[in-house]
Design an enzyme around this catalytic site. Structure first.
Site, short mmCIF file in Angstrom:
data_model
loop_
_atom_site.label_atom_id
_atom_site.label_comp_id
_atom_site.label_asym_id
_atom_site.label_seq_id
_atom_site.Cartn_x
_atom_site.Cartn_y
_atom_site.Cartn_z
N GLU A 1 4.80 -10.10 -6.50
CA GLU A 1 4.59 -8.72 -6.04
C GLU A 1 3.99 -8.84 -4.65
O GLU A 1 2.81 -9.16 -4.51
CB GLU A 1 3.58 -8.00 -6.94
CG GLU A 1 4.14 -7.62 -8.29
CD GLU A 1 4.76 -6.24 -8.27
OE1 GLU A 1 5.82 -6.10 -8.88
OE2 GLU A 1 4.20 -5.34 -7.64
N CYS B 1 -0.25 -1.76 -1.72
CA CYS B 1 1.02 -2.40 -1.38
C CYS B 1 2.12 -1.37 -1.17
O CYS B 1 3.05 -1.60 -0.41
CB CYS B 1 1.40 -3.39 -2.47
SG CYS B 1 1.26 -2.70 -4.10
N GLU C 1 3.40 -5.39 7.90
CA GLU C 1 2.51 -4.68 6.98
C GLU C 1 1.10 -4.73 7.55
O GLU C 1 0.57 -5.80 7.84
CB GLU C 1 2.54 -5.35 5.61
CG GLU C 1 1.63 -4.62 4.65
CD GLU C 1 1.64 -5.23 3.27
OE1 GLU C 1 1.45 -6.44 3.18
OE2 GLU C 1 1.83 -4.47 2.31
#
Ligand code: NDP
Length: 503
Positions: free
Chosen positions: A259, A293, A394
């Protein structure tokens, strides 16, 4: 549970191996920092390779022990359920521990800790539902079936944002299915996982079934993901670390569940109620100070309402209250790490340099009471485009880039123009359009007229560089078990092996 914020303060926390809290063999400890002050508040053990080895061996032994292997599925399910009940009984302490460790809002952590037990209950129910299947083979007097069994020792590496929630989605099904586990929490937020270890003892989980090795990624995490005794790796964290772990797993030929990061598109069409969509976008990016996330960090707005939407978004963003995470009226607390604050500042600066317009935030709050902590104002950068670095990487902070689009085709091209594929959101009243978006977007989750609405009953995960494998729902029963094919001949006779019969 003895672990409370008061007891943690100034304390030294040990490793949890084979059902006991033990000192690390090399006697090394490192501090954990309070994000509201930047000061150390307790120390935790730095597990070396020898401690990791002891934890994996203990998990291997537990796997073979009668206490775990011969326990009925129903009994195992009850233990998992009991662990969830204990989390509920200690929800307030656990919430305070996480809030102090990673700076997330106390009210949010309280809600999370009260929700986590439901997910233990759900996965506990899987313990006695691990069914195999019978295969009709073209032979008489022969039974051919697949049975599912636990995989073995599962290593779990979790990040600092919502450690217990991240852990629950994999720990609860793993235990229910009969695996044993070694967890390495992040060095930035280890305390709640150690508190859970205490609850595991109280729940009656046999020694060795659940182990916790604390330490940093480069030492403890690397030792765990190189250990040949591990049968599967479960990782939640950045894409870069995911690559390293996948490469370690390749050496040991074991599977991983990953993940990883995201740069999720959040889309607003002009047929929506602007206030509702603004609330959606604000919650999608600024909740947990953007340290999620699935953060909707790239916002695409249909050209006819672009100006109006930006104005409303900026106005709403300016009303987001940055403050101490324990205060009831705080909307966003500090970032969890000093490095995270530096990263956010870097990307905001680079966005402006590359031509984005700073429409809101972009600096640390002026309030002197917040000066020592790692706080940053929620930030809106407009006139963004996909070539800007802050729109590609990110950030994991409270920063949203906004850009207009004109056609659905253009939107899909822009939204999919990212290495990531974790989540996505769309606001529109046109159901046909929403379904076309859901079909064409490269993301593991699509939210329509909502965002960050997660449920442990559904299976989620990433596409592209956001990872692989699924968490939640019944899919986890496949993720955490393996198939064995069993063939039984009940004809009572063994055919002559050298007589070949043609059909
Ligand atoms: P990292 O990838 O650095 O860390 C995540 C975990 O991996 C931590 O426990 C860390 O330990 C450990 N780790 C670091 N290096 C290694 C290594 N070489 N071997 C084994 N383990 C290692 O991420 P961050 O801590 O920076 O967390 C933020 C990132 O996590 C973001 O990119 C975010 O998107 C992602 N994330 C993804 C989620 C998802 O569900 N997809 C959920 C939450 C976060 P330590 O911290 O002790 O160094």
């Amino acid at each position: 549970m003895k672990t409370t914020v008061e007891r943690l303060q100034g304390s030294r926390q040990e490793l949890f191996i084979d059902g006991q809290f033990v000192a690390p063999k090399r006697g090394e400890y490192v501090p954990s920092y309070d994000p509201t002050t930047g000061a150390p508040w307790y120390e935790f053990a730095l597990a070396g390779a020898e401690d990791v080895d002891a934890a994996v061996r203990s998990a291997q032994a537990a796997l073979k022990s009668n206490a775990w292997r011969r326990m009925t599925q129903t009994e195992r399910g009850k233990l998992v359920r009991r662990l969830g009940e204990l989390v509920l009984e200690h929800a307030d302490e656990l919430a305070q521990i996480e809030c102090r460790d990673n700076g997330k809002l106390l009210k949010e952590m309280r809600a999370q800790m009260r929700a986590i037990p439901d997910s233990y209950l759900y996965f506990a129910g899987m313990a006695d539902k691990l069914q195999g299947d019978t295969i009709p083979v073209n032979k008489l007097d022969m039974l051919n079936f697949n049975q599912r069994e636990p995989i073995g020792v599962v290593a779990m590496i979790i990040p600092w944002n919502s450690p217990l929630m991240m852990l629950t989605g994999t720990l609860a099904p793993c235990l229910a299915i009969g695996n044993t586990v070694v967890v390495k929490p992040s060095e930035h937020a280890s305390a709640s996982t150690l508190a859970l270890a205490e609850l595991a003892i109280e729940a009656g989980i046999p020694p060795g079934v659940f182990n916790v090795v604390t330490g940093d990624g480069a030492v403890t995490g690397d030792a765990l993901t190189c250990h040949p005794g591990v049968a599967k790796y479960v990782f939640t964290g950045s894409t870069g670390t995911g690559r390293k772990i996948a490469s370690n797993a390749a050496q040991n030929l074991v599977p991983c569940q990953m993940e990883l990061g995201g740069k999720s598109p959040h889309v607003v069409f002009s047929d929506v109620d602007i206030e509702r969509a603004v609330n959606g976008v604000v919650s999608g990016i600024f909740a947990a100070a953007g340290q999620t996330c699935v953060a909707g960090s790239r916002c695409f707005v249909e050209a006819p309402i672009y100006e109006r939407f930006v104005e409303a978004l900026v106005e709403r963003t300016r009303r987001v209250k940055v403050g101490h995470p324990m205060a009831d009226d705080t909307d966003i607390g500090p970032l969890a790490l000093a490095a995270q604050l530096a990263k956010v500042q870097h990307y905001v600066g680079s966005g402006v340099e590359q031509g984005a317009r700073l429409a809101a935030g972009g600096r640390r709050p002026a309030d002197p009471a917040l000066a020592a902590g790692w706080y940053f104002e929620p930030t809106v950068l407009t006139q963004a485009n996909n070539d800007m670095q802050f729109m590609r990487d990110e950030i994991f902070g409270p920063v949203v880039g906004v850009m207009p689009f004109t056609t659905e085709e253009e939107l899909i091209t822009l939204a999919n123009d990212t290495e990531y594929g974790l989540a996505s959101g769309i606001w529109t009243r046109d159901i046909d359009r929403a379904m076309r978006f859901a079909r064409d977007i490269e993301a593991g989750t699509v939210w329509i007229n909502t965002y960050r609405s997660a449920a442990y009953m559904s299976s989620n995960g990433g596409m592209k560089h956001s990872g692989y494998g699924r968490r939640g729902g019944f899919e986890v029963m496949r993720e955490f078990s393996r198939l064995k094919n069993v063939v039984l001949d009940y004809s009572g006779a063994m055919q002559d092996p050298f007589v070949i019969r043609l059909r």
